[in-house]
Design an enzyme around this catalytic site. Structure first.
Site: not given
Length: 264
Positions: A33, A54, A72, A154
């Site tokens: 990336y 993340h 999220k 979650d």
């Protein structure tokens, strides 16, 4: 999305990357990336990596001058989240978390009443994201080292975000809570539509409860579970204000009108 062009994608899995490129017609693909972030015609990046990955790509993208939307939960912990926020401020770029529930028809309908002053000053919010028996039997949902947590991180974060949005986005000044693991880390013979999970690697909570004080004087309770001894699954948000209150599912307003207690 009008005005948006998908120009590149990055994935460590060449198989997944090929499938992605074919499905969405993406011509530029990368297994690193960091190389993708060097593209000059790249304005924004969507970080769809697992939870434990993340922070790194988000910070890298921001430092490369790209706006970022990350799925999220934002990060594995508050320290990582703060580092991401700091990177966005330093780069003067937007950082958005993938909380879509505020855009639901229910939330937007209630928001109109809130903005119209029908609720008055918010006093109390009750957040419930409860599954009676809903431990995912796939992925790494039961591993704290890869997920960061269980049902609270979650499921609960979605309704917490909506609650704060509908209360005018107050900040938390204090929080206390407890987490309990008593079902997921043991073998189970109980029939469940979710299938059997790997109890040996299960290190997250079954049930999390919390109490939060907000800087606008209001407070909020949070209940979230993958497994709990309750009648049925319960996903809802209730807010009580000085002039009225509401629930999100079903969307309903409760207030006094013309000398009567009225439900809208």
């Amino acid at each position: 999305i009008n005005g948006v062009e998908l120009v590149a994608g990055a994935d460590v899995s060449e198989k997944a990357l090929k499938s992605f490129a074919e499905q969405f017609g993406v011509k530029q693909t990368f297994t690193d990336y960091k190389k993708m972030l060097r593209l000059k015609d790249l304005d924004a990046v969507s970080v769809c990596t697992p939870n434990y990955m993340h922070k790194a790509p988000t910070v890298a993208a921001l430092r490369a001058g790209k706006h970022v939307m990350v799925e999220k939960p934002m990060a594995m912990n508050a320290r990582e989240a703060q580092a991401m926020v700091d990177a966005a401020k330093e780069a003067k770029r937007k950082l958005v978390i993938g909380f879509q529930y505020r855009f639901s028809p229910e939330a937007q309908a209630v928001k109109r009443y809130v903005d119209d002053g029908q609720i008055g000053r918010p006093l109390f919010a009750r957040v419930q994201t409860l599954r009676r028996r809903g431990i995912p039997s796939w992925g790494v949902f039961g591993r704290k080292d890869l997920q960061g947590g269980g049902p609270l991180i979650d499921l609960g974060v979605h309704y917490i975000e909506v609650a704060l949005y509908l209360m005018g986005s107050p900040s938390a000044v204090s929080a206390s809570g407890s987490a309990y693991t008593y079902i997921g880390n043991k073998p189970s013979k109980t029939l469940c539509s979710w299938g059997h999970w790997d109890h040996k690697s299960y290190t997250v909570e079954d049930l999390a409860v919390g109490f939060v004080r907000l800087d606008n004087g209001a407070c909020m309770t949070v209940e979230s579970s993958f497994a709990a001894h309750i009648e049925k699954d319960d996903f809802n948000l209730q807010i009580m204000g000085e002039k009225g209150g509401f629930t999100l599912h079903p969307p309903a307003i409760y207030k006094d009108e013309a000398g009567l207690m009225v439900n809208v």
